[in-house]
Design an enzyme around this catalytic site. Sequence first.
Site, PDB file in Angstrom:
ATOM      1  N   THR A 158      -7.511  -3.446   3.059  1.00 22.28           N
ATOM      2  CA  THR A 158      -7.642  -4.103   2.139  1.00 22.28           C
ATOM      3  C   THR A 158      -6.344  -5.465   2.250  1.00 22.28           C
ATOM      4  O   THR A 158      -5.307  -4.919   2.976  1.00 22.28           O
ATOM      5  CB  THR A 158      -7.123  -3.430   0.841  1.00 22.28           C
ATOM      6  OG1 THR A 158      -8.121  -2.302   0.534  1.00 22.28           O
ATOM      7  CG2 THR A 158      -6.873  -4.236  -0.356  1.00 22.28           C
ATOM      8  N   GLY A 197      -1.625   3.094   2.205  1.00 24.58           N
ATOM      9  CA  GLY A 197      -0.689   3.943   2.083  1.00 24.58           C
ATOM     10  C   GLY A 197      -0.221   4.403   3.390  1.00 24.58           C
ATOM     11  O   GLY A 197      -0.615   4.211   4.574  1.00 24.58           O
ATOM     12  N   GLU A 440      -9.384   2.785  -2.826  1.00 22.08           N
ATOM     13  CA  GLU A 440     -10.683   3.186  -2.097  1.00 22.08           C
ATOM     14  C   GLU A 440     -11.969   2.782  -2.749  1.00 22.08           C
ATOM     15  O   GLU A 440     -12.727   3.485  -2.568  1.00 22.08           O
ATOM     16  CB  GLU A 440     -10.631   4.584  -1.688  1.00 22.08           C
ATOM     17  CG  GLU A 440      -9.392   5.098  -0.930  1.00 22.08           C
ATOM     18  CD  GLU A 440      -9.229   4.467   0.313  1.00 22.08           C
ATOM     19  OE1 GLU A 440     -10.301   3.844   1.178  1.00 22.08           O
ATOM     20  OE2 GLU A 440      -7.989   4.174   1.098  1.00 22.08           O
TER      21      GLU A 440
END
Length: 669
Positions: A158, A197, A440
């Site tokens: 992303t 993350g 996600e």
Amino acid sequence: MDESSVAKPHYEINDTKNVHLLEERQSATFNVEKFTQFMFGQSDNYYEINARREIIRLALAHPIHQTHLPFEYLNADEYYSLVIRKSLLAIEEANRLKITNDKHRQWFLHIFSSGRFAFYIHAVMCTYAIETMSNEEQKRKFLPLVKSYRMTTAYTQTELGHGTDLRRLETEAIFDRETDSFIFNTPTLTSTKFWPGALARSANYALLMAHLYTPDRNHPCGNQMFLVQLRDLDTHELLPGVEAGAISTRFNDCAGDNGYLRLTNVRVPRTNMLMKAAEVDRDGNFHRCGDARVLYGAMVHMRIHLSYSFSVSLAQAITIAMRYSAVRFQGSNPQGNETRILDYPLQQEKLVPCLASAYAFLVTFLNLNNYFNDLKTNETMFFRQLPELHALASGLKAYTSSVGERLTQNCRVSCGGHGFLFASGIIGIRNFLDASSSAEGDTVVLYQQTARYILKMIQRVEEDSEKGVDASTTYLRAKLWSGKTMINLDDYCHLFESRAQLLAKEALAQMFESSLSPYATFLKNSIQLVQLAKAHVETYLMRSFLEQVNKAAHHLEFSVILEQLFYVFAIHTLRNESKDFIRLNLLTAEQIYELENRLLPDLYTRLRPNLVPLVDAFDFHDVELDSCLGRYDGQAYEALMERARLNPANQQKVPPVWKAIKQGTLSKL
């Protein structure tokens, strides 16, 4: 560790200190432990409850768990430091205990780190991606480093300006023949990798998606996956050309350490491009050497795993709320006695659908995960069924996160003001599900992917194609439900399938009748298509739940309870989508009224003696719940006071600011 050993339940009834909770457990019409074993204990069952119990005991035996305050009382630095310490120690302990089974190891790491394992994405998603997207030579090189956590990765896809639209990703990897390497750049502000993350401070590598150019800048070769080193493996310092850091604090910080990444002329060896499906040779020539759809395998795997996490999270939330509702008394009856809030029909209306949904989610995950594992053993079949698998995984991830978040909020509200405390345990669960509705894959984007698949299937049906339809869409060829009343469980499944079939035919007709371009037509009808996707997921949930009920046919005490839960889930879902059933002439408003106002409350009454035993059957350890309200022993008020006294704000008799005010030393400004 003997992973085949059978562990006893975490608790027994005589551990219940609250007399009201003890009454709830003694009212059960079934044996809780036998039900737990039936639902979650078989050797081929993903949940493997007996192995899980032993792993939890091993994880909680370490003394580090008694050395720190509850996480909500730690400042940002203390919080992150404790997460890293526990995560690294968890890895050491798993090695010492010789926990080698991948799933059992993940459970151990999760429990040991208090549900905050710093390298969760590395363990669950990145490792699987590296295994499935690397060639044999790369596997031999990277997997020992990955599995030993010498190399820790963040799934870095992303970007600041681009999420699920992979074609628009801007990060570049340009091949340099002289040095046999790729040169990575994030050339624009919007190309900054943002959100992954563990990227901020924890990972030393990025499993990074970038647009490949080879043999030079003038030859684009599409998006590819690369292993890009970010930090020195000995010092943990960022390498030259790498800028990384934490993004703005999020409401939900338990998943942890989300960051941004900018790359400026960072060189990466050519062999760090994952080359199972495509490769670049020494001269910079690009070759397709496998099926490019292998990338979807990692995405499907992660979305199925997330559906598991969301299902378990909802089960934890309803466990907390149900137990608290059994020990909380509010209001007086005509005799002047306080009323247990679980006895109020309005409280049951909040909680029983959550309980039924949790069971529906758990068995549906199990169904889809088994299907995925079966297909993995045959690559030809895997790619043949990938469209169906992708549609189911995308839809189930979207459904369990969004619906799970809404139901968890119901659990929070059902606990009143105490439910809003972090000490309730529900706030952290709700925040996780809230964040996960975007993580996600955004919910509506995933639903649209499912809808595209359904449109293709219904087009085959309408054209009477010889290709046929997949198992999850056979209802598209079935006769429409024409009954006047629902008699059995299969009637509900048939009813939901007829609704999905009619919505699919309606959507296909709108697509064909439109004079707009296919893109504009899809966009114009996207709201209806999302509804179609939800309808398809609900047919899968219904059939999966019915399959579990049928498995209990030889266990009468279980089958009756599962049937009741099925009816609650079906009717609750039906009434939430009542406009479809009325508009499509499948049910009348009067029929839905009867189901909602007559049958549903009656089901609550019949389930009432088993509500607490049914959440006990999930077999969550108190440490997993981390809840003062949902403790197994029922001592909610004692736990709330104990947690309050631990608050560091209470350690000083007079807060410093008031001491300064009373002493007249506080600045006039």
